[in-house]
Each structure stands twice: as structure tokens, then as C-alpha cells.
Design a protein around this motif. Structure first.
Motif, PDB file in Angstrom:
ATOM      1  N   GLY A 171       0.712  -1.217  -0.026  1.00 21.12           N
ATOM      2  CA  GLY A 171      -0.171   0.026  -0.061  1.00 21.12           C
ATOM      3  C   GLY A 171       0.798   1.202   0.060  1.00 21.12           C
ATOM      4  N   THR A 172       0.166   2.405  -0.138  1.00 19.97           N
ATOM      5  CA  THR A 172       0.845   3.689  -0.218  1.00 19.97           C
ATOM      6  C   THR A 172       0.655   4.573   0.989  1.00 19.97           C
ATOM      7  OG1 THR A 172      -0.848   4.511  -1.679  1.00 19.97           O
ATOM      8  CG2 THR A 172       1.120   3.454  -2.917  1.00 19.97           C
ATOM      9  N   VAL A 173       0.053   4.222   1.796  1.00 21.81           N
ATOM     10  CA  VAL A 173      -0.086   5.164   3.086  1.00 21.81           C
ATOM     11  C   VAL A 173       1.112   5.531   3.642  1.00 21.81           C
ATOM     12  CG1 VAL A 173      -1.391   5.320   5.317  1.00 21.81           C
ATOM     13  CG2 VAL A 173      -2.252   3.768   3.391  1.00 21.81           C
ATOM     14  N   GLY A 174       1.238   6.863   3.710  1.00 21.16           N
ATOM     15  CA  GLY A 174       2.494   7.550   4.262  1.00 21.16           C
ATOM     16  C   GLY A 174       3.268   7.927   3.243  1.00 21.16           C
ATOM     17  N   VAL A 175       3.237   7.409   1.987  1.00 25.68           N
ATOM     18  CA  VAL A 175       4.269   7.559   1.108  1.00 25.68           C
ATOM     19  C   VAL A 175       4.375   8.827   0.389  1.00 25.68           C
ATOM     20  CG1 VAL A 175       5.124   6.675  -1.176  1.00 25.68           C
ATOM     21  CG2 VAL A 175       4.312   5.041   0.425  1.00 25.68           C
ATOM     22  N   GLY A 176       5.385   9.565   0.493  1.00 24.18           N
ATOM     23  CA  GLY A 176       5.581  11.104  -0.200  1.00 24.18           C
ATOM     24  C   GLY A 176       6.010  11.014  -1.392  1.00 24.18           C
ATOM     25  N   ARG A 177       5.430  11.791  -2.262  1.00 29.18           N
ATOM     26  CA  ARG A 177       6.143  11.756  -3.826  1.00 29.18           C
ATOM     27  C   ARG A 177       7.609  12.322  -3.845  1.00 29.18           C
ATOM     28  NH1 ARG A 177       6.135  15.602  -7.697  1.00 29.18           N
ATOM     29  NH2 ARG A 177       4.865  16.946  -6.539  1.00 29.18           N
ATOM     30  N   ARG A 178       7.949  13.198  -3.090  1.00 24.83           N
ATOM     31  CA  ARG A 178       9.397  13.835  -3.314  1.00 24.83           C
ATOM     32  C   ARG A 178      10.494  12.840  -2.436  1.00 24.83           C
ATOM     33  NH1 ARG A 178       8.602  20.137  -2.005  1.00 24.83           N
ATOM     34  NH2 ARG A 178       7.118  20.708  -3.743  1.00 24.83           N
ATOM     35  N   THR A 179      10.242  12.228  -1.411  1.00 21.32           N
ATOM     36  CA  THR A 179      11.131  11.371  -0.500  1.00 21.32           C
ATOM     37  C   THR A 179      11.169  10.037  -1.249  1.00 21.32           C
ATOM     38  OG1 THR A 179       9.482  10.869   0.996  1.00 21.32           O
ATOM     39  CG2 THR A 179      10.927  12.803   1.320  1.00 21.32           C
ATOM     40  N   THR A 180      10.424   9.514  -2.182  1.00 18.16           N
ATOM     41  CA  THR A 180      10.180   8.141  -2.457  1.00 18.16           C
ATOM     42  C   THR A 180      10.934   7.745  -3.714  1.00 18.16           C
ATOM     43  OG1 THR A 180       7.977   8.151  -1.510  1.00 18.16           O
ATOM     44  CG2 THR A 180       8.611   6.536  -3.131  1.00 18.16           C
ATOM     45  N   SER A 181      11.673   6.959  -3.587  1.00 22.25           N
ATOM     46  CA  SER A 181      12.434   6.454  -5.003  1.00 22.25           C
ATOM     47  C   SER A 181      12.125   4.731  -5.337  1.00 22.25           C
ATOM     48  CB  SER A 181      14.224   6.384  -4.734  1.00 22.25           C
ATOM     49  OG  SER A 181      14.456   5.402  -3.368  1.00 22.25           O
ATOM     50  N   VAL A 182      12.139   4.601  -6.621  1.00 21.41           N
ATOM     51  CA  VAL A 182      12.026   3.231  -6.875  1.00 21.41           C
ATOM     52  C   VAL A 182      13.207   2.687  -7.273  1.00 21.41           C
ATOM     53  CG1 VAL A 182      10.625   1.839  -8.846  1.00 21.41           C
ATOM     54  CG2 VAL A 182       9.704   3.793  -7.735  1.00 21.41           C
ATOM     55  N   ARG A 183      13.581   1.140  -6.677  1.00 21.93           N
ATOM     56  CA  ARG A 183      14.899   0.713  -7.069  1.00 21.93           C
ATOM     57  C   ARG A 183      14.499  -0.553  -7.713  1.00 21.93           C
ATOM     58  NH1 ARG A 183      16.546   1.550  -1.123  1.00 21.93           N
ATOM     59  NH2 ARG A 183      15.965  -0.423  -0.958  1.00 21.93           N
ATOM     60  N   THR A 184      15.380  -0.707  -8.934  1.00 19.88           N
ATOM     61  CA  THR A 184      14.955  -2.034  -9.879  1.00 19.88           C
ATOM     62  C   THR A 184      16.264  -2.742  -9.427  1.00 19.88           C
ATOM     63  OG1 THR A 184      16.153  -1.053 -11.477  1.00 19.88           O
ATOM     64  CG2 THR A 184      13.713  -0.650 -11.236  1.00 19.88           C
ATOM     65  N   ARG A 185      15.719  -4.083  -9.565  1.00 17.72           N
ATOM     66  CA  ARG A 185      16.795  -5.197  -9.571  1.00 17.72           C
ATOM     67  C   ARG A 185      16.869  -6.234 -10.426  1.00 17.72           C
ATOM     68  NH1 ARG A 185      18.822  -6.315  -4.361  1.00 17.72           N
ATOM     69  NH2 ARG A 185      18.255  -5.172  -2.609  1.00 17.72           N
ATOM     70  N   GLY A 186      15.970  -5.861 -11.782  1.00 25.79           N
ATOM     71  CA  GLY A 186      16.027  -6.912 -12.675  1.00 25.79           C
ATOM     72  C   GLY A 186      15.617  -8.277 -12.615  1.00 25.79           C
ATOM     73  N   ARG A 187      14.791  -8.525 -11.774  1.00 26.54           N
ATOM     74  CA  ARG A 187      13.926  -9.858 -11.579  1.00 26.54           C
ATOM     75  C   ARG A 187      12.537  -9.907 -11.575  1.00 26.54           C
ATOM     76  NH1 ARG A 187      12.637 -10.777  -5.989  1.00 26.54           N
ATOM     77  NH2 ARG A 187      13.263  -8.944  -4.661  1.00 26.54           N
ATOM     78  N   ALA A 188      11.728 -10.768 -12.088  1.00 28.32           N
ATOM     79  CA  ALA A 188      10.573 -10.953 -12.442  1.00 28.32           C
ATOM     80  C   ALA A 188       9.772 -11.318 -11.013  1.00 28.32           C
ATOM     81  CB  ALA A 188       9.943 -11.856 -13.512  1.00 28.32           C
ATOM     82  N   ALA A 189       8.607 -11.325 -10.986  1.00 29.85           N
ATOM     83  CA  ALA A 189       7.899 -11.948  -9.725  1.00 29.85           C
ATOM     84  C   ALA A 189       8.108 -13.444  -9.872  1.00 29.85           C
ATOM     85  CB  ALA A 189       6.376 -11.462  -9.556  1.00 29.85           C
ATOM     86  N   SER A 190       8.717 -14.080  -9.001  1.00 28.43           N
ATOM     87  CA  SER A 190       8.726 -15.599  -8.704  1.00 28.43           C
ATOM     88  C   SER A 190       8.335 -16.104  -7.610  1.00 28.43           C
ATOM     89  CB  SER A 190      10.243 -15.989  -9.188  1.00 28.43           C
ATOM     90  OG  SER A 190      11.087 -15.522  -8.318  1.00 28.43           O
ATOM     91  N   THR A 191       8.203 -17.229  -7.335  1.00 26.90           N
ATOM     92  CA  THR A 191       7.839 -17.966  -6.051  1.00 26.90           C
ATOM     93  C   THR A 191       8.874 -19.352  -5.996  1.00 26.90           C
ATOM     94  OG1 THR A 191       6.149 -18.929  -4.636  1.00 26.90           O
ATOM     95  CG2 THR A 191       5.972 -19.247  -6.916  1.00 26.90           C
ATOM     96  N   ALA A 219      -0.260 -19.945  -5.949  1.00 28.11           N
ATOM     97  CA  ALA A 219      -0.899 -20.986  -5.907  1.00 28.11           C
ATOM     98  C   ALA A 219      -0.739 -21.788  -7.124  1.00 28.11           C
ATOM     99  CB  ALA A 219      -2.347 -20.966  -5.338  1.00 28.11           C
ATOM    100  N   LEU A 220      -1.207 -21.382  -8.222  1.00 28.74           N
ATOM    101  CA  LEU A 220      -1.031 -22.076  -9.510  1.00 28.74           C
ATOM    102  C   LEU A 220       0.295 -22.516  -9.779  1.00 28.74           C
ATOM    103  CD1 LEU A 220      -3.912 -20.333 -11.480  1.00 28.74           C
ATOM    104  CD2 LEU A 220      -4.019 -22.772 -10.613  1.00 28.74           C
ATOM    105  N   THR A 221       1.342 -21.539  -9.706  1.00 27.68           N
ATOM    106  CA  THR A 221       2.722 -21.841 -10.021  1.00 27.68           C
ATOM    107  C   THR A 221       3.283 -22.967  -9.191  1.00 27.68           C
ATOM    108  OG1 THR A 221       3.081 -19.548 -10.578  1.00 27.68           O
ATOM    109  CG2 THR A 221       4.935 -20.838 -10.273  1.00 27.68           C
ATOM    110  N   MET A 222       2.917 -23.080  -7.802  1.00 25.60           N
ATOM    111  CA  MET A 222       3.380 -24.145  -7.005  1.00 25.60           C
ATOM    112  C   MET A 222       2.717 -25.465  -7.482  1.00 25.60           C
ATOM    113  SD  MET A 222       3.189 -22.638  -3.302  1.00 25.60           S
ATOM    114  CE  MET A 222       4.259 -21.346  -2.568  1.00 25.60           C
ATOM    115  N   ALA A 223       1.058 -25.325  -7.853  1.00 24.02           N
ATOM    116  CA  ALA A 223       0.698 -26.415  -8.450  1.00 24.02           C
ATOM    117  C   ALA A 223       0.986 -27.188  -9.923  1.00 24.02           C
ATOM    118  CB  ALA A 223      -0.811 -26.306  -8.503  1.00 24.02           C
ATOM    119  N   GLU A 224       1.428 -26.290 -10.570  1.00 26.23           N
ATOM    120  CA  GLU A 224       2.063 -26.540 -11.857  1.00 26.23           C
ATOM    121  C   GLU A 224       3.361 -27.513 -11.837  1.00 26.23           C
ATOM    122  OE1 GLU A 224       0.518 -23.075 -15.083  1.00 26.23           O
ATOM    123  OE2 GLU A 224       2.480 -22.789 -13.888  1.00 26.23           O
ATOM    124  N   TYR A 225       4.142 -26.992 -10.778  1.00 27.47           N
ATOM    125  CA  TYR A 225       5.527 -27.766 -10.578  1.00 27.47           C
ATOM    126  C   TYR A 225       5.059 -29.101 -10.230  1.00 27.47           C
ATOM    127  CZ  TYR A 225      10.085 -28.922  -8.862  1.00 27.47           C
ATOM    128  OH  TYR A 225      11.178 -29.648  -8.460  1.00 27.47           O
TER     129      TYR A 225
END
Length: 467
Positions: free
Chosen positions: A68-88, A236-242
Motif C-alpha cells: 500500500g501507499t499510506v504515508g508515502v510522499g512523492r518527493r522522498t520516494t525512490s524506486v529501485r529496480t533489481r532486474g528480476r521478475a515476480a517468482s515463487t 498457488a497455481l505456480t506451485m501446483a504446476e510444478y
């Protein structure tokens, strides 16, 4: 660079947040970022939240923030990328564990040791590689096994209304489903979305002890971040597929409640200011649901299977609501729960007349259960439908005004609900279910049983009164 847990060679930070809307933030200058990539959102006060890239337009990116974005300010927020996709993580070490909607431990136990990592969006099966679902699954529930037969690789929803015991039915099916003609155990991946703490406690109790060795429970609570709800069925479906396609197990995936999932989808769509479709749901909801449901199936040459059973709550008991309506187009039938049967104490309150399993014939063919299964099911349907019609007629003319033939159908409808549909906590084998169906037809003379062959009648029917 790795796409799962582990070290990455670089981290790139972007202090270019231009807008915050609900659980979304919009950042510019995000060159080199991929769709679906996981990012970290640093709010500047020591809190780091995880997010995922939802949309890309040249160097502009829309990121959904899991916390969620509660308490998040626009000027003080930075987005850091790590080059990885959502995985489980996936593997057998997850059996017996209670996880949150993103696959992290919720039972205060140690981190599971995954055998591998998989992208949560999965990989679509080549249609040519799919095997047609035609192998019977025994749920122990007569209304399903006898009249709405579930087969391995099928996707079958349960349509329910507020207050009906759909969750109890789903937990019961998950605990007692068997593959009668296969020694391989059926394992369960149960994904609960937007549930209350009372419901979560119920599921944890149901899946403790005996079921722990062959089940994985994912719980997304009602007060968890909305955006996490969209990931829960995918994890859940990713775990099930494996388990199904690589470890060759029979996997039953139960997802409850898809209505909560669709509400989260609508909330995110509104935050992105997308053009709404029917009743405010996004126009791509059909495609989104299909991307989940179509992950069920079997693969040619493999012995494993992935079967889906999803709970769909119908707002105001309206089966034409967009969520059950679209679900019905994608899936292979539906199980409908009845409020009237529930009021009379029938458990489970399955109304078989509007229910359907489109793959039933494939699952009960010769050598699957018994050759006479199809004819018996058709005859039970016919007699019950006639009994329901007579019941409505009786409210007008009274029981004394009914001819003897109609009174037989009226008595059958009551007996069918009291014995066949209402089975309490008892688990019935398919043989017991079929035998009970034959005994319910005994009061009818053979000439009235027009859906049965002469051979079936000679073998099973005990002659009723003369016509």
C-alpha cells in the motif's frame, strides 16, 4: 543476473515519482525496466516496500505497491529496480505449511527450502500438448460424483451466495478427494483470498494434522494489501504446476473467493483510471480470469494433472452478474448451491438442476466408473425435475388433488433431497452413490424409467408398483 532469490550484480534507483494513486505510483525515467519486474519502493523513512511493474509507456512506469501507499510522499520516494521478475519457490517442502498470499510463511515456521523458482505468471501450455481430461476424481460427495462428475484436469466453479456453506464444501472436497484408479495421492493447494480471520482459522483447522503432509495453504486476509490478492492465485497455481507437470502428482487447486479477487482487480483498475466495463469491472476481466483458469489440465505423455475448483460468490444471488457469467464461459460447468435447500438443512445444499459438468461423459465412460452411470444420472435428473414441478403444482391444488403417478414423483423428490443430496459428514464411494441412486428409483414401474436401457433395468431395478 538471477531471476529468483539471491544476489544481483546491480541496483538502480529512480527518484522520479510523479504521482501516487491508491496502491499505485507513477514514475518517469524508468528506462530498461521490464513489464512484470519486481521493484523496491523506498519511502525515505527507512521503510522499503515491494512492488511490481504493471504498465510501461516508453520511460514511464506504473508500479503497484504490495504494502500500500499510506504515508508515502512523492518527493522522498525512490524506486529501485533489481532486474528480476515476480517468482515463487516451488517444491515438496511447502507441504504442510501455511503461507501468505505471496508465498511467505504465515505459520511462524522456518523458510521452506524450494527445489526451484518459477515465474508466477507461468508458461502457457501448447494446446497440442494438452491431453483431454477423461479420468474420474472421486470427491465422496454423491451430488458431484453421481451427477456432476469431476475429472482430472477440469476446472469447475462452485456458485454460491452470501451465508451458504461454500467454504465448508470446498474444504471437505479438498480433504477427501481420491483418484480411485490410481495409487498416486491427490495433493491440495488451497488459496483463500480476502478471508476474515475467523475463516482463516477454519481453514487452518481443516488442513492441520492429517492433511498437512499433502497440502499447501495460502491465506490472504481481508486486511492484507489489496494488491497481494492478485498474486495469491498465481502463486498457488505456480506451485501446483510444478507438482503436477514436473513431479507427476495429481493436484487439486481450490481458490476462494474469486469474487474477492475480481473486486481487487476492479479497485486497481479504478486507481489506474481505466475505462470501466460492466458494473465497473475492467473490460479485460474475462482475459484475466482465463489466464488463471486455463492453467488447469493434463499434458500428453505425463501422468500428473492439475484440477481447479473455484468458489464464486454471486452478489445478490445473481448468476448473471459479470463474475459468475464470465466464469461460466471459461470453465467446464458449474456447481450451484441452493439457499432453499440450505434452509431445509440439506448438507451440502447442491441444487443439481442448474448444475452441470461438461466433462462428465469423458470421466464415466466404459471402464471409468460403471457403464450404467450415464443412464442412471439422466434418470435421476428427470425424476427430480418432475418432482420439483409437481411440488409447485401441489402448492396450487394440494397433495390430495394429485394423481398417484405425480405423488410418486413428489415422494421421490423429498427422498432424493433427504438421502442422496443430504449426506452430512459421511463420505460415499462411487459404488455407494450409484447403489443409492438405484434404490431411490425402486418405487417406479419400469415403463416410467425411460432413460434406462432394458439391460440396466434387468440388472439393477427392483420392480416397483404396476403402472
Amino acid at each position: 543476473m538471477t531471476t529468483q532469490e539471491g544476489t544481483t550484480p546491480f541496483i538502480v534507483g529512480h527518484r522520479t515519482v510523479t504521482r501516487i494513486a491508491g496502491p499505485l505510483i507513477v514514475a518517469t525515467g524508468m528506462d530498461g525496466v521490464g513489464y512484470g519486474e519486481l521493484v523496491e519502493v523506498d519511502t525515505g523513512d527507512g521503510v522499503v516496500r515491494e512492488g511490481q511493474v504493471l504498465e510501461l509507456d516508453e520511460s514511464l512506469a506504473v508500479v503497484q505497491v504490495f504494502g500500500g501507499t499510506v504515508g508515502v510522499g512523492r518527493r522522498t520516494t525512490s524506486v529501485r529496480t533489481r532486474g528480476r521478475a515476480a517468482s515463487t519457490g516451488v517444491g515438496k517442502d511447502y507441504f504442510g505449511r501455511v503461507l501468505d498470499g505471496m508465498g511467505r510463511p504465515r505459520d511462524h515456521g522456518p523458510e521452506p527450502v524450494p527445489e526451484d523458482y518459477r515465474h508466477v505468471n507461468g508458461l502457457p501450455l501448447n494446446p497440442i500438448a494438452r491431453a483431454h481430461p477423461d479420468q474420474f476424481l472421486e470427491t465422496g460427495v454423491s451430488a458431484i460424483d453421481g451427477l456432476l462428475t469431476l475429472v482430472r484436469g477440469q476446472k469447475l466453479p462452485i456458485f454460491t451466495g452470501a451465508g451458504l456453506p461454500a467454504n465448508a464444501l470446498a474444504a471437505r472436497i479438498a480433504a477427501q478427494t481420491r483418484a480411485p484408479d490410481d495409487a498416486t495421492e491427490v495433493v491440495v493447494v488451497f488459496a483463500a483470498m480476502g478471508v476474515t480471520r475467523r475463516e482463516a482459522a477454519f481453514f487452518r483447522t481443516e488442513f492441520s494434522a492429517d492433511a498437512a503432509s499433502s497440502s499447501v495453504l495460502l491465506l490472504n486476509l481481508a486486511d492484507d494489501p489489496t494488491i497481494e490478492r492478485l498474486l495469491t492465485p498465481r502463486v498457488a497455481l505456480t506451485m501446483a504446476e510444478y507438482l503436477a507437470f514436473e513431479l507427476e502428482l495429481h493436484v487439486l487447486v481450490v481458490m476462494t473467493d474469486m469474487t474477492a479477487y475480481c473486486e481487487a482487480l476492479r479497485e486497481i483498475s479504478a486507481a489506474r483510471e481505466e475505462m470501466p466495463g460492466r458494473r465497473g469491472y475492467p473490460g479485460y476481466m474475462y482475459t484475466d480470469l482465463a489466464s488463471l483458469y486455463e492453467r488447469a489440465g493434463r499434458v500428453r505423455g505425463g501422468s500428473g494433472s492439475l484440477t481447479q475448483l473455484m468458489i464464486v460468490s454471486m452478489p445478490d444471488d445473481d448468476i448473471t452478474h459479470p463474475i459468475p457469467d464470465l466464469t461460466g464461459y471459461i470453465t467446464e460447468g458449474q456447481i450451484v448451491l441452493s439457499r432453499d435447500l440450505d434452509r431445509t438443512g440439506v448438507a451440502p445444499p447442491i441444487d443439481v438442476l442448474p448444475s452441470l459438468s461438461r466433462l462428465m461423459n469423458a470421466g464415466i465412460g466404459a471402464g471409468k466408473t460403471r457403464a450404467d452411470h450415464r443412464g442412471l444420472a439422466d434418470q435421476l435428473y428427470s425424476c427430480y425435475a418432475r418432482g420439483r414441478e409437481v411440488r409447485r403444482l401441489m402448492s396450487i391444488v394440494g397433495e390430495s388433488g394429485l394423481p398417484q403417478e405425480d405423488q410418486r414423483y413428489l415422494a421421490f423428490a423429498s427422498a432424493f433431497e433427504a438421502t442422496y443430496l443430504d449426506q452430512g459428514d459421511t463420505r460415499r464411494t462411487i459404488a455407494e452413490t450409484l447403489e443409492l441412486g438405484w434404490r431411490l428409483l425402486d418405487p417406479f414401474p419400469a415403463p416410467e424409467l425411460t432413460r434406462l436401457t432394458a439391460d440396466d433395468l434387468a440388472e439393477h431395478h427392483r420392480a416397483g408398483p404396476s403402472a
